[in-house]
Design an enzyme around this catalytic site. Structure first.
Site, PDB file in Angstrom:
ATOM      1  N   GLU A  38     -77.231  81.085 118.479  1.00  0.00           N
ATOM      2  CA  GLU A  38     -77.643  80.803 116.836  1.00  0.00           C
ATOM      3  C   GLU A  38     -79.338  80.329 117.225  1.00  0.00           C
ATOM      4  O   GLU A  38     -80.036  80.829 117.722  1.00  0.00           O
ATOM      5  CB  GLU A  38     -77.835  78.861 116.402  1.00  0.00           C
ATOM      6  CG  GLU A  38     -78.294  78.274 115.678  1.00  0.00           C
ATOM      7  CD  GLU A  38     -77.455  79.382 114.078  1.00  0.00           C
ATOM      8  OE1 GLU A  38     -78.781  79.294 113.621  1.00  0.00           O
ATOM      9  OE2 GLU A  38     -76.203  78.977 113.829  1.00  0.00           O
ATOM     10  N   LYS A  39     -79.190  81.514 115.942  1.00  0.00           N
ATOM     11  CA  LYS A  39     -80.473  82.334 115.264  1.00  0.00           C
ATOM     12  C   LYS A  39     -82.305  80.722 115.118  1.00  0.00           C
ATOM     13  O   LYS A  39     -83.425  80.385 115.380  1.00  0.00           O
ATOM     14  CB  LYS A  39     -80.993  82.976 114.258  1.00  0.00           C
ATOM     15  CG  LYS A  39     -80.812  82.798 113.388  1.00  0.00           C
ATOM     16  CD  LYS A  39     -80.744  84.034 112.201  1.00  0.00           C
ATOM     17  CE  LYS A  39     -80.695  83.745 110.810  1.00  0.00           C
ATOM     18  NZ  LYS A  39     -80.662  84.573 110.028  1.00  0.00           N
ATOM     19  N   GLY A  44     -76.063  74.048 111.176  1.00  0.00           N
ATOM     20  CA  GLY A  44     -76.217  75.310 109.940  1.00  0.00           C
ATOM     21  C   GLY A  44     -76.701  74.957 108.441  1.00  0.00           C
ATOM     22  O   GLY A  44     -77.146  73.714 108.915  1.00  0.00           O
ATOM     23  N   GLY A 181     -71.171  75.057  88.882  1.00  0.00           N
ATOM     24  CA  GLY A 181     -70.606  74.378  90.043  1.00  0.00           C
ATOM     25  C   GLY A 181     -71.030  73.684  91.217  1.00  0.00           C
ATOM     26  O   GLY A 181     -71.592  72.588  89.811  1.00  0.00           O
ATOM     27  N   LEU A 313     -66.776  75.610 102.074  1.00  0.00           N
ATOM     28  CA  LEU A 313     -66.402  73.907 102.256  1.00  0.00           C
ATOM     29  C   LEU A 313     -66.894  73.702 104.339  1.00  0.00           C
ATOM     30  O   LEU A 313     -65.946  74.342 105.370  1.00  0.00           O
ATOM     31  CB  LEU A 313     -65.724  73.847 102.197  1.00  0.00           C
ATOM     32  CG  LEU A 313     -65.042  73.759 100.072  1.00  0.00           C
ATOM     33  CD1 LEU A 313     -63.775  72.971 100.224  1.00  0.00           C
ATOM     34  CD2 LEU A 313     -66.286  72.197  99.596  1.00  0.00           C
ATOM     35  N   HIS A 439     -55.930  45.282  97.162  1.00  0.00           N
ATOM     36  CA  HIS A 439     -56.119  44.713  95.857  1.00  0.00           C
ATOM     37  C   HIS A 439     -57.489  43.427  95.733  1.00  0.00           C
ATOM     38  O   HIS A 439     -57.324  42.988  96.524  1.00  0.00           O
ATOM     39  CB  HIS A 439     -55.329  43.956  94.282  1.00  0.00           C
ATOM     40  CG  HIS A 439     -55.988  43.486  93.511  1.00  0.00           C
ATOM     41  ND1 HIS A 439     -56.072  44.583  92.038  1.00  0.00           N
ATOM     42  CD2 HIS A 439     -56.126  42.097  92.878  1.00  0.00           C
ATOM     43  CE1 HIS A 439     -57.012  43.313  91.654  1.00  0.00           C
ATOM     44  NE2 HIS A 439     -57.089  42.562  91.751  1.00  0.00           N
TER      45      HIS A 439
END
Length: 462
Positions: A38-39, A44, A181, A313, A439
């Protein structure tokens, strides 16, 4: 370890976002020797620039709205404004805690973590930091970045992406958001709660256009009530600086001006210059092409997450990464039904869905074979307590299973878990109607909707 040329990992993963780290954790759990490259930071986009920070901003906005509206609940409170540095401190604290936890998981599973910018150098190796990391299999998981439109330059000043918006040092007095969006309406919602004058521009005819049209219309109604402006059905033409902001012109000549322009027209794959095409990996418009088991056309290479043309996603990335790890470990795997993946837009009110839209159902089964039912949250006690409005819409194949659940209202994202089970287990309305829901809960609204669809409505009209 990775410097040792004799070391060959079972799995070398390029990219430590949702798909990559999920594959690493699951692979190591199943006994694979895994290297994760991972850079930037493991986690991420989702953890550092996406899901987590945006939801933190939205929650801060919710608190602001509650402070403004507290008197209607009999609570005397005053709203004195948004302390932007304090909001960022809260947001960054959430990220930091999750990041540390994830780092601990990676270490505890004995995944070899390599920090640096990697490049695919052969069908079984990745070059990073002057070393070659060899693997029996390579997983590409390099993710995505915000996209723009031709002729529209994101400069990070007045024309910004979601990355810039998450670290903005102020609440903009006014904002134009290009794109209606998920990303666009979430920022519209948060900024409106913070006090901005917001206008959303969407070229298609509805906000959140991939959702059921009924959900889009309910969100548009709620946005009008909140004072969030939007222009639908006309595409962007150009943007230019004014003396103190930005002017946006649409294809029909209509103009809008604001302090900032947020470009939220989607995210594109990170694949250019990483050696994919040189090694024969098939791509289309930058996306790596895969089959239902996430295999590329190169036998030793798989790909997952935003890099492939599936739903963008984080939870899809998790599932795809785990599928690859399990397949490589020799386990039996089942392809992902992407219609069965829950989708949530975390604006106020929330939009949540699983399954297919009414329009899609009619296209597949025929209009005369589809039944749709709407249950208004006005009949749900907990929703009344929370002062939220909206609906649950069920789409059913006549005399058969529920194939779509579409929900609009505050906290509806928390109800999509049961909706996911209803769709994926092909439940009949009568079967769900047999279940007793607590409920008063909002979850009860799902039960009531199925009671009505089964022909025995309780707190709803026939």
């Amino acid at each position: 370890m990775a410097n040792d040329a004799s070391t060959v990992f079972d799995l070398v993963i390029l990219g430590g976002g949702s798909g990559g780290y999920a594959a690493a954790l699951r692979g190591a759990q199943l006994g694979l020797d895994v290297a994760l490259i991972e850079k930037d930071k493991v986690g991420g986009t989702c953890l550092h620039r996406g899901c987590i920070p945006t939801k933190a901003l939205l929650h801060a906005g919710e608190i602001a709205d509650q402070a403004r509206e507290s008197e209607q609940f009999g609570v005397k409170a005053t709203f004195e404004g948004i302390d932007v540095p304090a909001v960022h401190k809260y947001k960054d604290g959430v990220i930091s805690g999750l990041y540390k936890g994830l780092q601990g998981l990676i270490a505890s599973r004995k995944v070899t973590y390599i920090e640096g910018e990697g490049r695919l150098s052969s069908p079984t190796s990745v070059d990073v930091g002057g070393q070659r990391v060899q693997g029996r299999h390579v997983l590409l998981a390099t993710g995505s970045v915000p996209k723009s439109l031709p002729g529209l330059e994101i400069d990070g000043n007045r024309i910004i992406s979601s990355d810039h918006a998450l670290v903005l040092d102020r609440v903009p007095k006014s904002a134009i958001i290009l794109g209606g969006g998920v990303i666009g309406v979430e920022f519209a919602s948060a900024w409106k709660s913070f006090g901005s004058d917001v206008t959303v521009i969407e070229g298609l005819k509805h906000l959140v256009p991939v959702e059921d049209e009924n959900s889009s219309k309910l969100l548009e109604r709620a946005f009008r009530k909140r004072g969030i402006k939007f222009n639908l059905g006309t595409f962007f033409s150009k943007a230019e600086y004014t003396a103190d902001g930005v002017k946006v012109t649409l294809a029909d000549g209509k103009e809008f001006e604001a302090e900032v322009l947020l470009v939220a027209v989607g995210r594109g794959p990170v694949s250019a210059g990483l050696g994919y095409e040189e090694q024969g990996v098939a791509t289309d418009r930058g996306y790596v092409l895969v089959d239902e088991y996430m295999r590329t056309n190169v036998p030793t290479i798989s790909a997952v997450g935003d890099l492939v043309p599936t739903l963008q996603l984080a939870h899809v990335g998790f599932a795809e990464g785990m599928l690859v790890a399990e397949r490589l470990a020799g386990q039996k795997v089942v392809p992902i039904d992407y219609d069965g993946v829950p989708r949530v837009t975390y604006c106020h009110p929330e939009v949540a869905s699983v399954g297919i839209t009414e329009a899609k159902a009619k296209e597949i089964y025929g209009a005369d074979k589809v039944v749709a039912l709407k249950y208004n949250l006005a009949g749900n006690g907990k929703s009344k307590i929370l002062n939220t409005a909206g609906e649950i819409k069920l789409v059913q194949v006549k005399d058969g299973a529920v194939v779509g659940v579409h929900m609009v209202g505050d906290r509806m994202g928390e109800q999509v878990g049961e909706a996911q089970l209803i769709y994926n287990w092909e439940a009949l309305p009568a079967e769900v109607a047999q279940l007793i829901h607590a409920h008063p809960t909002q979850n009860e609204a799902l039960g009531e909707a199925h009671l009505a669809l089964a022909g025995k409505p309780l707190h709803s009209h026939d």
